[in-house]
Design an enzyme around this catalytic site. Structure first.
Site, mmCIF file in Angstrom:
data_model
loop_
_atom_site.group_PDB
_atom_site.id
_atom_site.type_symbol
_atom_site.label_atom_id
_atom_site.label_comp_id
_atom_site.label_asym_id
_atom_site.label_seq_id
_atom_site.Cartn_x
_atom_site.Cartn_y
_atom_site.Cartn_z
ATOM 1 N N SER A 153 1.198 -1.133 -0.325
ATOM 2 C CA SER A 153 0.088 -0.220 0.082
ATOM 3 C C SER A 153 0.706 0.967 -0.127
ATOM 4 C CB SER A 153 -0.538 0.178 1.233
ATOM 5 O OG SER A 153 -1.722 1.526 1.663
ATOM 6 N N TYR A 166 -1.283 -1.175 10.627
ATOM 7 C CA TYR A 166 -1.173 -1.622 8.958
ATOM 8 C C TYR A 166 -0.211 -0.481 7.882
ATOM 9 C CZ TYR A 166 -3.161 -1.618 4.990
ATOM 10 O OH TYR A 166 -3.882 -2.195 2.773
#
Length: 260
Positions: A153, A166
């Site tokens: 990401s 994350y």
């Protein structure tokens, strides 16, 4: 999204390869699986929801296969790979897409959520890659190349507040991919860390205010198609997809006051 080929057309056409896509019943994983099926690949999609997987397989066509599994459980990654190989006999592409994320400050993050993200976002990808190396090496020897796509990401580079775990796990996927290049590239195994910005998927519904500027899941699938079409000489360790903004790392979301 392009229409799925007719079943009889797929049955007659030669198989382009066999892929395993985790988190393949919706969002980015489904878009990648759909692209692969349209291009003549046999695909195993893995996820937790058996009903969603069954629906996905009906749409993907006769060369698609579903494996319902909780990959966070010990031994699950290896079992999923074994079932894929039993069904298709080879592995030419591994897409590590399954993941989990939650908005919470470091101070308030609970151990249960911490462990889930560490497991799904990194540990599972490592385990599947480790278990897949012999099959990927065999594929590369036969076809000239095989591919691993680790769906990271853009937050791996942005490191915004309130998504510390994350972001850290997605950064770890990039590091894993780069290290794997050093270990596996000379065997013809192409390992790529894919770093998309905000993608319009059900998992991003909390950021609906930014929906009009998000990348589409089909965009991410097209990036995988590009990786499959490069020559065996061309390695792409990282591939970043971003949105419009004042910098490459611009985010359409205010992480300190998220809209959810």
């Amino acid at each position: 999204m392009n229409a799925t080929p007719r079943d009889d057309e797929l049955t007659r056409a030669p198989m382009q390869g066999a892929a395993l896509v985790t988190g393949g019943s919706a969002g980015i994983g489904y878009a990648i699986a759909h692209m692969l099926a349209a291009d003549g690949w046999a695909v195993t999609v893995c996820g937790r929801d058996a009903d969603k997987l069954a629906s996905a397989v009906r749409e993907l066509g006769p060369r698609a296969h579903a494996v319902a599994a909780n990959l966070a459980r010990s031994g699950a990654a290896e079992s999923v790979l074994a079932e894929h190989l039993d069904r298709h006999g080879q592995l030419d592409l591994l897409v590590n897409n399954v993941g989990s994320g939650g908005l919470a400050s470091i101070e308030t993050k609970k151990d249960k959520a911490l462990d889930l993200e560490l497991n799904l976002n990194f540990r599972v990808a490592f385990q599947l890659l480790r278990a897949s190396i012999p099959s990927l090496r065999e594929s590369a020897a036969t076809r000239g190349k095989s591919n691993v796509v680790n769906v990271s990401s853009l937050v791996a580079r942005q490191t915004p507040p309130n998504v510390s775990v994350y972001a850290a796990t997605k950064a770890a996927l990039v590091a894993l991919s780069n290290s794997a290049h050093g270990e596996l590239s000379r065997d013809g195994i192409h390992v790529t860390a894919l770093l998309p910005g905000f993608v319009d998927t059900p998992g991003a519904s909390w950021a609906s205010a930014a929906q009009d500027t998000m990348i589409t899941a089909d965009d991410v699938a097209e990036s995988v198609r590009f990786l499959l079409r490069t020559s065996p000489r061309c390695f792409v360790p990282e591939l970043m997809l971003t949105t419009s903004g004042p910098t490459v790392l611009h985010s359409p979301v205010d992480w300190e006051t998220p809209d959810h």
